[in-house]
Design an enzyme around this catalytic site. Structure first.
Site, PDB file in Angstrom:
ATOM      1  N   THR A 160     -13.594  -0.295   0.827  1.00 57.90           N
ATOM      2  CA  THR A 160     -12.846  -1.128   1.769  1.00 57.90           C
ATOM      3  C   THR A 160     -11.967  -0.265   2.661  1.00 57.90           C
ATOM      4  OG1 THR A 160     -12.765  -2.852   0.065  1.00 57.90           O
ATOM      5  CG2 THR A 160     -11.310  -3.130   1.939  1.00 57.90           C
ATOM      6  N   ARG A 163     -12.055   6.237  -2.662  1.00 52.81           N
ATOM      7  CA  ARG A 163     -11.051   6.278  -3.740  1.00 52.81           C
ATOM      8  C   ARG A 163     -11.752   6.554  -5.058  1.00 52.81           C
ATOM      9  NH1 ARG A 163      -7.191   1.236  -1.853  1.00 52.81           N
ATOM     10  NH2 ARG A 163      -6.830   2.111   0.210  1.00 52.81           N
ATOM     11  N   SER A 214      -3.558   4.282  -1.865  1.00 55.46           N
ATOM     12  CA  SER A 214      -2.757   3.104  -1.570  1.00 55.46           C
ATOM     13  C   SER A 214      -1.933   2.614  -2.762  1.00 55.46           C
ATOM     14  CB  SER A 214      -3.673   2.002  -1.042  1.00 55.46           C
ATOM     15  OG  SER A 214      -2.910   0.935  -0.575  1.00 55.46           O
ATOM     16  N   HIS A 215      -2.210   1.382  -3.182  1.00 53.88           N
ATOM     17  CA  HIS A 215      -1.430   0.749  -4.251  1.00 53.88           C
ATOM     18  C   HIS A 215      -1.910   1.155  -5.631  1.00 53.88           C
ATOM     19  CE1 HIS A 215      -4.997  -1.403  -3.235  1.00 53.88           C
ATOM     20  NE2 HIS A 215      -5.003  -1.918  -4.434  1.00 53.88           N
ATOM     21  N   LYS A 253      -9.204   9.036   3.519  1.00 49.49           N
ATOM     22  CA  LYS A 253      -9.683   8.073   4.510  1.00 49.49           C
ATOM     23  C   LYS A 253      -9.667   8.722   5.884  1.00 49.49           C
ATOM     24  CE  LYS A 253      -6.858   4.619   5.653  1.00 49.49           C
ATOM     25  NZ  LYS A 253      -6.236   3.297   5.795  1.00 49.49           N
ATOM     26  N   ASP A 311       4.129  -0.404  -0.833  1.00 48.48           N
ATOM     27  CA  ASP A 311       3.223   0.203  -1.811  1.00 48.48           C
ATOM     28  C   ASP A 311       3.175   1.724  -1.686  1.00 48.48           C
ATOM     29  OD1 ASP A 311       1.877   0.313   0.608  1.00 48.48           O
ATOM     30  OD2 ASP A 311      -0.093   0.108  -0.317  1.00 48.48           O
ATOM     31  N   ASP A 349       1.393   3.946  -0.111  1.00 46.13           N
ATOM     32  CA  ASP A 349       1.310   4.610   1.196  1.00 46.13           C
ATOM     33  C   ASP A 349       2.030   3.848   2.303  1.00 46.13           C
ATOM     34  OD1 ASP A 349      -0.610   2.584   0.989  1.00 46.13           O
ATOM     35  OD2 ASP A 349      -1.906   3.504   2.486  1.00 46.13           O
ATOM     36  N   ASP A 397       1.792   0.716   3.539  1.00 43.26           N
ATOM     37  CA  ASP A 397       1.215  -0.264   4.478  1.00 43.26           C
ATOM     38  C   ASP A 397       1.289  -1.697   3.965  1.00 43.26           C
ATOM     39  OD1 ASP A 397      -0.730   0.102   2.570  1.00 43.26           O
ATOM     40  OD2 ASP A 397      -2.345   0.596   3.973  1.00 43.26           O
ATOM     41  N   ARG A 398       1.523  -1.883   2.658  1.00 39.54           N
ATOM     42  CA  ARG A 398       1.621  -3.243   2.132  1.00 39.54           C
ATOM     43  C   ARG A 398       3.076  -3.687   2.059  1.00 39.54           C
ATOM     44  NH1 ARG A 398      -2.737  -4.516  -2.493  1.00 39.54           N
ATOM     45  NH2 ARG A 398      -4.528  -3.635  -1.420  1.00 39.54           N
ATOM     46  N   THR A 445     -12.535  -8.873   4.736  1.00 45.84           N
ATOM     47  CA  THR A 445     -11.463  -8.087   4.128  1.00 45.84           C
ATOM     48  C   THR A 445     -11.562  -6.634   4.580  1.00 45.84           C
ATOM     49  OG1 THR A 445     -11.383  -9.513   2.209  1.00 45.84           O
ATOM     50  CG2 THR A 445     -10.575  -7.262   1.904  1.00 45.84           C
ATOM     51  N   GLU A 459      -3.367 -10.105   5.932  1.00 46.71           N
ATOM     52  CA  GLU A 459      -4.289 -10.329   4.830  1.00 46.71           C
ATOM     53  C   GLU A 459      -3.521 -10.803   3.612  1.00 46.71           C
ATOM     54  OE1 GLU A 459      -7.815  -7.479   4.671  1.00 46.71           O
ATOM     55  OE2 GLU A 459      -6.084  -6.211   4.943  1.00 46.71           O
ATOM     56  N   GLU A 460      -4.244 -11.553   2.774  1.00 45.27           N
ATOM     57  CA  GLU A 460      -3.620 -12.041   1.540  1.00 45.27           C
ATOM     58  C   GLU A 460      -3.196 -10.902   0.626  1.00 45.27           C
ATOM     59  OE1 GLU A 460      -5.341 -11.335  -1.393  1.00 45.27           O
ATOM     60  OE2 GLU A 460      -6.878 -10.408  -0.139  1.00 45.27           O
ATOM     61  N   SER A 461      -3.807  -9.724   0.795  1.00 46.34           N
ATOM     62  CA  SER A 461      -3.542  -8.585  -0.082  1.00 46.34           C
ATOM     63  C   SER A 461      -2.281  -7.837   0.347  1.00 46.34           C
ATOM     64  CB  SER A 461      -4.747  -7.651  -0.085  1.00 46.34           C
ATOM     65  OG  SER A 461      -5.045  -7.234   1.233  1.00 46.34           O
ATOM     66  N   LYS A 467      -2.040  -1.855   8.693  1.00 41.47           N
ATOM     67  CA  LYS A 467      -0.999  -2.779   8.308  1.00 41.47           C
ATOM     68  C   LYS A 467       0.266  -1.970   8.060  1.00 41.47           C
ATOM     69  CE  LYS A 467      -2.778  -3.130   3.560  1.00 41.47           C
ATOM     70  NZ  LYS A 467      -4.122  -2.535   3.599  1.00 41.47           N
ATOM     71  N   ARG A 489     -12.273 -10.867  -7.573  1.00 40.91           N
ATOM     72  CA  ARG A 489     -11.118 -11.564  -7.003  1.00 40.91           C
ATOM     73  C   ARG A 489     -11.522 -13.015  -6.745  1.00 40.91           C
ATOM     74  NH1 ARG A 489      -7.920  -7.280  -6.385  1.00 40.91           N
ATOM     75  NH2 ARG A 489      -8.411  -5.518  -5.028  1.00 40.91           N
TER      76      ARG A 489
HETATM   77  C1  G16 Z   1      -7.168  -2.148   1.428  1.00 40.14           C
HETATM   78  C2  G16 Z   1      -7.574  -2.592   2.780  1.00 40.14           C
HETATM   79  C3  G16 Z   1      -7.204  -4.031   2.982  1.00 40.14           C
HETATM   80  C4  G16 Z   1      -7.787  -4.878   1.875  1.00 40.14           C
HETATM   81  C5  G16 Z   1      -7.352  -4.341   0.538  1.00 40.14           C
HETATM   82  C6  G16 Z   1      -7.978  -5.034  -0.644  1.00 40.14           C
HETATM   83  O1  G16 Z   1      -5.789  -2.150   1.330  1.00 40.14           O
HETATM   84  O2  G16 Z   1      -6.964  -1.830   3.781  1.00 40.14           O
HETATM   85  O3  G16 Z   1      -7.674  -4.429   4.219  1.00 40.14           O
HETATM   86  O4  G16 Z   1      -7.385  -6.201   2.005  1.00 40.14           O
HETATM   87  O5  G16 Z   1      -7.699  -2.984   0.452  1.00 40.14           O
HETATM   88  O6  G16 Z   1      -9.329  -4.794  -0.647  1.00 40.14           O
HETATM   89  P1  G16 Z   1     -10.227  -5.168  -1.875  1.00 40.14           P
HETATM   90  O7  G16 Z   1     -10.022  -6.648  -2.083  1.00 40.14           O
HETATM   91  O8  G16 Z   1     -11.602  -4.813  -1.437  1.00 40.14           O
HETATM   92  O9  G16 Z   1      -9.735  -4.401  -3.072  1.00 40.14           O
HETATM   93  P2  G16 Z   1      -5.018  -0.863   0.806  1.00 40.14           P
HETATM   94  O10 G16 Z   1      -3.570  -1.238   0.864  1.00 40.14           O
HETATM   95  O11 G16 Z   1      -5.547  -0.642  -0.581  1.00 40.14           O
HETATM   96  O12 G16 Z   1      -5.407   0.231   1.731  1.00 40.14           O
END
Ligand code: G16
Length: 543
Positions: A18, A22, A113-114, A126, A277, A279, A281-282, A344, A363-365, A376, A496
């Site tokens: 996504t 990772r 990220s998270h 990335k 989070d 990095d 962005d969340r 997503t 996004e919901e995430s 983000k 999910r």
């Molecule tokens: C990444 C993407 C987001 C996505 C999230 C969750 O976030 O940048 O656009 O919504 O992953 O993705 P998944 O549901 O496929 O785990 P981040 O903050 O991890 O870079």
């Protein structure tokens, strides 16, 4: 200095997910793993000769070692210049800003990220393109193809570059500029928001806690909230970044940021609280006694963004990922704004932002952002909230109550089943797909199924099509179940399940979301047989 060409062979499993590649940190540390992927990025994007790149990461374990390798590989392939954050640090939105501001060809962000950090946890790499956003599928596809055919990589043999001091240096003829990771980003934020109004809010005794979760936003939040906006120093919690995020899970949700949630729910909690989070962005938003879902946060910000100078003249349009609740759509409909529904992944917003079709996305995430960068942006969301609170004079609770009264409430929750056996997860998805033809018209747990399909997206800007983007089951009245497999996990599969119910009765706006959603949750179980197929009797994470 000597450029060495190292013979290598393709390594399995280098398909970007996504958001970049990772993997477990130890996997990235295996011989050639990082080097193969970086060379494949260079090969996939047509080389880096004569080009300027940005480089930074969230400071997690292996961040600086990886940065040294990437610098030596950029130099070996003839890059003209790399702009790198001091100590190889740049939050993801700050990196996006740096790419745009400096007109760089692209950039590399080192982050998972998270996901937790440490030698036994996760690492990631990335590639972002010249617009500052994550590479779109067309580019990641070429990078992946390159990982499958790689035979050699080029690297300079050299001592480590000193990344601890801001300034300029060279490596095998390539310029390296080490920059303050915070300054440009803080300046950008100051240009978007009414800092005077927010300063006055704090001066008037408004209380806030920002949990940096021992991750990259600590220095950014301290500079902006404390130094520039005059909030008391204790406003920023867990402000010192550490390579393993203090042993925690830097994911700003009610599970992993529970101490912060407990604080705002307590009698003497602050007026406002937020977390970001690994990095940066969340974001997670809380008010005294209330947790705001990311979907609601996006909708409320869209409805109230005019309080911030950058958005005072209105929004060009808005966008959300498909599993994100329809709360945003209600605001868009009322305001006559175009509302786009994308798969997503933040990368899908890039074209809409570049083309001037959308100003705000989310996004919901836990992701919210706008057209100031192409990622983000956690602190941006926090500052927009502060600007809205300052401009409206309302508390978080009052703002939400007014919003739901006006637009209705989309009760929403996401249930995650983590580390599920990949075959079992694929079987569950097939089982749901297999019912698409027969589900419409049936009544499940008292809910009438109206539609059942798999989401595909046709990008309105470049015409590209992305298929297989999540299973959707829609019910009469607007309730909905979405099921998809995560593209960011590193172990097994994460299922999910996104659950949504539209409530328009003003007397029913204060229910517990899990209770309000009980029938939708039961319907998801009936349709997907989650318990039987995963062997789990409850989700690992509920947001
Ligand atoms: C990444 C993407 C987001 C996505 C999230 C969750 O976030 O940048 O656009 O919504 O992953 O993705 P998944 O549901 O496929 O785990 P981040 O903050 O991890 O870079």
């Amino acid at each position: 200095m000597q450029v060495t060409t190292v013979t290598t062979a393709p390594i399995e499993g280098q398909k970007p997910g996504t958001s970049g590649l990772r993997k477990k940190t130890r996997t990235f540390m295996e011989p050639h793993f990082l080097e193969n992927f970086v060379q494949s990025i260079w090969n996939g994007i047509g080389g880096v000769e004569g080009r300027t790149l940005v480089l930074g990461g969230d400071g997690r374990y292996f961040n600086e070692r990886a940065a040294q390798v990437i610098l030596r590989m950029a130099a070996a392939s003839g890059a003209a210049k790399v702009i790198v954050g001091q100590n190889a640090i740049l939050s993801t939105p700050a990196a996006s800003n740096m790419i745009r501001k400096r007109g760089a060809f692209g950039g590399i962000i080192m982050s998972a990220s998270h996901n937790p950090g440490g030698i036994d946890e996760d690492f990631g790499v990335k590639y972002n393109t010249a617009n500052g956003g994550p590479a779109p599928e067309g580019v990641t596809g070429k990078i992946f193809e390159a990982t499958k055919t790689i035979t050699e990589y080029r690297i300079v043999e050299a001592a480590d570059v000193d990344l601890s001091t801001v300034g300029e240096t060279t490596l095998a003829g390539m310029e390296i500029e080490v920059v303050d990771p915070v300054a440009d980003y803080a300046e950008l934020m100051e240009s978007l928001f009414d800092f005077d109004a927010i300063r006055a809010l704090f001066a008037g005794g408004f209380t806030m806690r920002f949990d940096a979760m021992h991750a990259v936003t600590g220095p950014y939040a301290t500079e902006i909230l404390v130094n520039r906006l005059g909030a008391p120093a204790e406003t920023v919690m867990n402000a010192v970044p550490s390579p393993d995020f203090g042993g925690g899970h830097p994911d700003p949700n009610p599970i992993w940021a529970k101490p912060l949630v407990d604080l705002v729910m307590s009698q003497d909690g602050p007026d406002f609280a937020a977390a970001s989070d690994g990095d940066g962005d969340r974001n997670m938003i809380l008010g005294k006694g209330i947790y705001i879902t990311p979907s609601d946060s996006l909708a409320v910000l869209a409805a109230n963004a005019h309080h911030a100078p950058a958005y005072a003249d209105g929004l060009k349009g808005v966008a959300r990922s498909m599993p994100t609740s329809g709360a945003l759509d209600r605001v868009a409909a009322a305001r006559g704004l175009d509302c786009y529904e994308t798969p997503t992944g933040w990368k899908f917003f890039g074209n809409l932002l570049d083309d001037g079709r959308a100003t705000l996305c989310g996004e919901e995430s836990a992701g919210t952002g706008a057209d100031h960068v192409r990622e983000k942006d956690g602190l941006w969301a926090v500052l927009l909230w502060l600007n809205v609170l300052a401009g409206s004079g309302k508390s978080v609770q009052a703002l939400m109550a007014a919003h739901w009264a006006e637009y209705g409430r989309n009760y929403y929750s996401r249930h995650d089943y983590e580390g599920v056996d990949a075959e079992a997860a694929a079987g569950l998805m097939d089982h749901v797909r297999g019912q698409f033809a027969t589900l419409p018209g049936t009544v499940i747990e008292g809910l009438t199924v109206e539609s059942a399909d798999e989401f595909a997206y046709d990008d309105p800007v470049d015409g590209s099509r992305s298929e297989g983007q999540g299973l959707r089951i829609g019910f009469a009245g607007g309730s909905r179940i979405v099921i998809r497999l995560s593209g960011t996990g590193t172990v097994g599969a994460t299922i999910r399940v996104y659950l949504e119910l539209v409530e328009t009765d003003p007397a029913a706006m204060d229910r517990d979301p899990q209770e309000a959603l009980a029938a939708v949750i039961a319907a998801a179980e009936t349709i997907a047989q989650i318990r039987a197929r995963t062997g789990r009797d409850a989700p690992d994470v509920i947001t």
